[in-house]
Motif scaffolding. Sequence first.
Motif, PDB file in Angstrom:
ATOM      1  N   THR A  30       1.008  -0.982  -0.422  1.00  0.00           N
ATOM      2  CA  THR A  30       0.118  -0.067   0.030  1.00  0.00           C
ATOM      3  C   THR A  30       0.915   1.827   0.131  1.00  0.00           C
ATOM      4  OG1 THR A  30      -1.940   1.495   1.074  1.00  0.00           O
ATOM      5  CG2 THR A  30      -0.675   0.027   2.497  1.00  0.00           C
ATOM      6  N   VAL A  31       0.049   2.548  -0.114  1.00  0.00           N
ATOM      7  CA  VAL A  31       1.137   3.688  -0.125  1.00  0.00           C
ATOM      8  C   VAL A  31       0.609   4.424   0.790  1.00  0.00           C
ATOM      9  CG1 VAL A  31       1.587   5.314  -1.484  1.00  0.00           C
ATOM     10  CG2 VAL A  31       1.234   3.073  -2.655  1.00  0.00           C
ATOM     11  N   ARG A  55      -1.506  -2.210  -8.809  1.00  0.00           N
ATOM     12  CA  ARG A  55      -3.003  -1.714  -9.346  1.00  0.00           C
ATOM     13  C   ARG A  55      -3.329  -1.085  -8.543  1.00  0.00           C
ATOM     14  NH1 ARG A  55      -5.515  -5.737 -12.890  1.00  0.00           N
ATOM     15  NH2 ARG A  55      -6.980  -4.227 -13.855  1.00  0.00           N
ATOM     16  N   GLU A  56      -3.689  -1.630  -7.292  1.00  0.00           N
ATOM     17  CA  GLU A  56      -4.456  -0.551  -6.211  1.00  0.00           C
ATOM     18  C   GLU A  56      -3.438   0.296  -6.062  1.00  0.00           C
ATOM     19  OE1 GLU A  56      -5.534  -2.530  -3.177  1.00  0.00           O
ATOM     20  OE2 GLU A  56      -6.739  -0.979  -2.584  1.00  0.00           O
ATOM     21  N   MET A  85      -5.157   4.239  -6.859  1.00  0.00           N
ATOM     22  CA  MET A  85      -5.088   4.913  -5.990  1.00  0.00           C
ATOM     23  C   MET A  85      -4.145   6.726  -5.582  1.00  0.00           C
ATOM     24  SD  MET A  85      -8.190   4.471  -4.501  1.00  0.00           S
ATOM     25  CE  MET A  85      -9.105   3.052  -5.552  1.00  0.00           C
ATOM     26  N   PHE A  86      -2.912   5.710  -5.864  1.00  0.00           N
ATOM     27  CA  PHE A  86      -2.275   7.061  -6.115  1.00  0.00           C
ATOM     28  C   PHE A  86      -1.319   7.209  -6.551  1.00  0.00           C
ATOM     29  CE2 PHE A  86      -2.579   5.273  -1.179  1.00  0.00           C
ATOM     30  CZ  PHE A  86      -2.637   5.853  -0.288  1.00  0.00           C
ATOM     31  N   ILE A 125      -7.830  -0.565 -11.308  1.00  0.00           N
ATOM     32  CA  ILE A 125      -8.384  -1.866 -10.862  1.00  0.00           C
ATOM     33  C   ILE A 125      -9.596  -1.635 -10.443  1.00  0.00           C
ATOM     34  CG2 ILE A 125      -6.591  -1.677  -8.985  1.00  0.00           C
ATOM     35  CD1 ILE A 125      -6.710  -5.005  -9.405  1.00  0.00           C
ATOM     36  N   LEU A 126     -10.030  -0.549  -9.217  1.00  0.00           N
ATOM     37  CA  LEU A 126     -10.761  -0.486  -8.883  1.00  0.00           C
ATOM     38  C   LEU A 126     -12.201   1.237  -9.582  1.00  0.00           C
ATOM     39  CD1 LEU A 126     -10.102  -0.456  -5.123  1.00  0.00           C
ATOM     40  CD2 LEU A 126     -11.352  -2.817  -6.378  1.00  0.00           C
ATOM     41  N   MET A 127     -11.169   2.522  -9.576  1.00  0.00           N
ATOM     42  CA  MET A 127     -12.028   2.672 -10.286  1.00  0.00           C
ATOM     43  C   MET A 127     -12.217   2.211 -11.332  1.00  0.00           C
ATOM     44  SD  MET A 127     -12.082   4.520  -7.724  1.00  0.00           S
ATOM     45  CE  MET A 127     -12.742   6.134  -8.298  1.00  0.00           C
ATOM     46  N   PRO A 179      -7.485   8.977  -6.199  1.00  0.00           N
ATOM     47  CA  PRO A 179      -8.051   9.559  -5.418  1.00  0.00           C
ATOM     48  C   PRO A 179      -8.742   9.525  -3.746  1.00  0.00           C
ATOM     49  CG  PRO A 179      -9.131   7.952  -6.089  1.00  0.00           C
ATOM     50  CD  PRO A 179      -7.898   7.946  -7.009  1.00  0.00           C
ATOM     51  N   LEU A 180      -6.994   8.528  -3.575  1.00  0.00           N
ATOM     52  CA  LEU A 180      -6.953   8.363  -2.426  1.00  0.00           C
ATOM     53  C   LEU A 180      -5.568   9.497  -1.635  1.00  0.00           C
ATOM     54  CD1 LEU A 180      -6.758   4.717  -0.798  1.00  0.00           C
ATOM     55  CD2 LEU A 180      -7.729   6.734  -0.129  1.00  0.00           C
ATOM     56  N   ARG A 181      -4.969  10.468  -2.812  1.00  0.00           N
ATOM     57  CA  ARG A 181      -4.099  10.882  -2.251  1.00  0.00           C
ATOM     58  C   ARG A 181      -4.616  12.433  -2.064  1.00  0.00           C
ATOM     59  NH1 ARG A 181      -0.353  12.813  -7.708  1.00  0.00           N
ATOM     60  NH2 ARG A 181       0.839  11.175  -7.705  1.00  0.00           N
ATOM     61  N   PHE A 203      -6.757  15.050  -3.097  1.00  0.00           N
ATOM     62  CA  PHE A 203      -8.015  14.261  -4.135  1.00  0.00           C
ATOM     63  C   PHE A 203      -9.263  15.592  -2.973  1.00  0.00           C
ATOM     64  CE2 PHE A 203     -10.948  12.375  -6.152  1.00  0.00           C
ATOM     65  CZ  PHE A 203     -10.611  12.462  -7.621  1.00  0.00           C
TER      66      PHE A 203
END
Lengths: 169, 452
Positions: A64-65, A119-120, A124-125, A138-140, A148-150, A153
């Motif tokens: 993860t990030v 990919r996630e 996301m980042f 992968i999700l969006m 989006p998880l930045r 955002f």
Amino acid sequence: MSGDSLPGPVAGSDEMLASLGEAVPSAEADRSTGDDVIRVPARDLARLAEAARAGGFEMCSDITVVDYLGVRRVRFEVVVNLLSLQHNRRLRILVPVPEGDPEVPSLVPVYPGANFMEREAYDMFGIRFAGHPDLTRILMPDDWVGHPLRRDFDVGAVPVQFKAAHRVR
Amino acid sequence: MMAEPTSTTDVWVSGTEAPEVSEWMVAGTDEGAQEMERDETIERGVEQRGARVVDDWVVDDTVDDEERMIVNMGPQHPSTHGVLRLNIELEGEIVRRVKPIIGYLHTGMEKTAETLTYLQGGTNVTRMDYLAPLQNELCYSLAVEKLLGVEIPPRAQAIRILMTELNRVSSHLVATATNGMDIGALSMMMYGFRERELILAFFEKTTGLRMNHNYIRPGGVAADLPDGWEEDVAEILERIPRAMADYEDLLKENPIWIGRTRGVGIITADECLAYGVTGPTLRAAGVPWDLRKAQPYSGIEAYDFDVVTGSRGDVYDRYRVRIGEMHQSLRIVEQVAAAMPRGDYKTGDRKVSPPPRQRIDESMEALIHHFKIYTEGFKVPAGETYVAIEAPRGELGCYLVSDGSGAPLRMHTRAPSFSNLQALPIMMADSLVADTVACIASLDPVMGDVDR
């Protein structure tokens, strides 16, 4: 909380960490809230992961990030959680990644299970994993703009970006 | 605990040849783990093992395009257990390649977690894996508590184990029920949901809700067990094993069931490890890895239970492992209920836990304290941690980063279904298209967990 009722790695000898340090001299072993962590620059991540796998960490349980916008000088940190079943211990690899060049080597050649997780992280980042076989969202939705998880955002009032949404009206 | 083997199809034979895995794996099985007999003659399994640990999603030019067909299964197919879409490449009746396409249920829960206080976070995580909400809450709470360094009273720990193990049974009941339904054993569907209702009724009595409980919270649990909980648990312990004997009569030696599941959807131990596959799928492949034994949490090491393993790694073994795990979970529940400690159900640490109700009536400071905990939330020391527990689907992890404020800087969930889904292309490669639903059902993916 008493230590014995907490989940976490069993305290082992640090020979393994020492051998990883020998294989990758730029890696720094550390402790964080009772867990073993290793900090390593992005260029040596794949080499460290190979050494860790050879050293008995069979499984990459998580990638993860974290976005440290406004908290740290280097904005992103890629977090790789490795698990060794035979030694019953965990190891966390922390890789600082600058905003200007968000690229780290992919771990898919070492741990095939890193595929979805990378990919996630990309989705996301916006971290690019060099050498990943299929680095797509992968999700969006495929045509989503932004990551989006930045932390910059915004949460609310995002215009609908789904494909062909205008045709429904 | 298990009945003596009655026929050749009975797989619960202990003391048979150990699975062909490394030394340390075999060494780990002697804690009463049951190994199933090996069957070396499954040719199709050998063939499937040819799908080595590489992502083979590349176009094969040797096959004529007219023989190849790409079929979209889902996202609205009833057997995909949610909004999962599969791109399946077929050559006649044979599945050559599969690509899972996910994200249809993505609701940005990790983003939401950054806007909620630590106390509110439980309402968020409980909606991820909606068949195992209590495990999600427990994992999140343990991560928060690890950063806080608070002491959890023994009664709270015992309640947590009681509730999460009951949750494991209810989750495995759904898995077995839907697995049965997908393969055509429709009555299994009715039975599984009938027995699950017993557990959900107990959850409703205890937590107020049938699912999405927000019951396990940082610092303990939300409320003590209700009056008369002993009778409810005793009824569960009496009725579910009896019902499970019915399932055994229905499925265990049913030739159609065995024909549809044995040797189908094989995944080996090495492939599981490489792809990060955990839970019943990993154990069915012969690896006795259970975080409850290996890295125990909430005092679960005090109770006796076995790690149930299979040897073939096929759909049948995964079904057997789930049935075995339900028995083991009920065994734990029985022990917890028999030795439930007295005392507080949440920590007395006033930094985390609000003052008792009667203090609020008499003290202005207590009222302010109560108000501040529920509006601002409590502050968690800066730091980062990763905590993992054994959820019904495998390793459920929570990576939590705090910057010292009242809400997490980052909350990431390591979802077991997300990683397990990567095993689907391996399981299904070169199998029959009719086995597709059996493979999906045996993996038991929960799309809320996959997409978060």
